[in-house]
Design an enzyme around this catalytic site. Sequence first.
Site, PDB file in Angstrom:
ATOM      1  N   SER A 282     -19.866  17.288 -16.414  1.00 19.45           N
ATOM      2  CA  SER A 282     -19.985  16.129 -15.529  1.00 19.45           C
ATOM      3  C   SER A 282     -20.216  16.509 -14.075  1.00 19.45           C
ATOM      4  CB  SER A 282     -18.742  15.236 -15.638  1.00 19.45           C
ATOM      5  OG  SER A 282     -17.569  15.957 -15.314  1.00 19.45           O
TER       6      SER A 282
ATOM      7  N   ASP B 111     -12.942  10.246  -7.814  1.00 12.38           N
ATOM      8  CA  ASP B 111     -12.090   9.742  -8.888  1.00 12.38           C
ATOM      9  C   ASP B 111     -11.106  10.837  -9.288  1.00 12.38           C
ATOM     10  OD1 ASP B 111     -13.559  11.536 -10.409  1.00 12.38           O
ATOM     11  OD2 ASP B 111     -14.616  10.013 -11.588  1.00 12.38           O
TER      12      ASP B 111
ATOM     13  N   HIS C 118     -13.591  14.145  -9.902  1.00  9.56           N
ATOM     14  CA  HIS C 118     -14.802  14.559  -9.207  1.00  9.56           C
ATOM     15  C   HIS C 118     -14.773  14.351  -7.697  1.00  9.56           C
ATOM     16  CE1 HIS C 118     -15.826  13.077 -13.344  1.00  9.56           C
ATOM     17  NE2 HIS C 118     -16.225  14.333 -13.415  1.00  9.56           N
TER      18      HIS C 118
END
Length: 367
Positions: free
Chosen positions: A34, A324, A327
């Site tokens: 991610s 978040d 990240h």
Amino acid sequence: MKLYVGLIFVVMAILGNELEGCHCKIVQFIFGDSLSDVGNNKLLSKSLAQASLPWYGIDFGNGLPNGRFSNGRTVADIIGDSMGLPRPPAFLDPSLTEDVILENGVNYASGGGGILNETGSYFIQRFSLYKQIELFQGTQVLIRNKIGKKAADEFFQGARYVVALGSNDFINNYLMPVYSDSWTYNDQTFVGYLMATLRDQLKLLHSLGARQLMVFGLGPMGCIPLQRVLSLSGNCQQKTNNLAKSFNKATNKLVEELSTQLPNSSYKFGDAYDVVDDVISNPGKYGFENADSPCCSFGTIRPALTCVPASRLCKDRSKYVFWDEYHPSDKASELIANELIKKFGFVRVDQTNAPSPAPGLAPSPED
């Protein structure tokens, strides 16, 4: 930290314009999680590792979710922009064609993916590194059919390759008791298991033509909000950080060995641990006010897997290191990318084009 680190890989991409004989551009092929996903998981309809809901992408383009696990850009976006490089599209992008691949390369990164096939299985859909390599093999078939075997071999051998995974193998596997790996291995043997798997994967990439490859290490992943919330004190999880350091040490050794063993290879290891650690340890030094909690949070219900429409946003996103639970924010990604550019001495490929400007932060819904 998964995202800091992993996204840094774009830095090594595309150091030239054309390949002799093939007359093809030198492009990059990105394998990651991610930290570098630019839309693959968004197109995996059953995946629980998604960045497809507001407020993702609020400070990027039209402000709508685009598949990046951030409010804005990734570290890879910023480094690539600063070097004057195109942004490789996601493998699942419907507009991906042979011509697009020859012009821009491909990004196979997938949120929740890991070096191990079992990693992140509770996300249901995600691309592990082996799956990403399988997709790359399919890409090779397309290009061979398009330009012929000889030209395709030159194209793939001249390309730059980036591998940036590993944090999920700890956070979404070894450190979670729902996975058998958590009780099958101890810290030392699990890192050994990862290295044995990664060795086979890097050798497989070499057999597929990867000659110039950068493997990125992990940042202090014990300091991401998701890990801090597990501690009553709210401090970083030192055990998790130590695992990242052990992974980096072992990966560096592995890459050095392969670079000497594999013919015509230039395999390098990129360690960004210290850069990211300094940003988190000394946020005020870099203009941040918060380095331990996410800007996008779901009140007292933590940890939330992702930022969701019902989440509350911080007042000033430029003052938060984390977007978040996992990240970095756009601002943190920009700072980390700039530090890495200086650390590794990256320069622009095309001196005539100015870097893409940073996006202006959209106002928070509460403003």
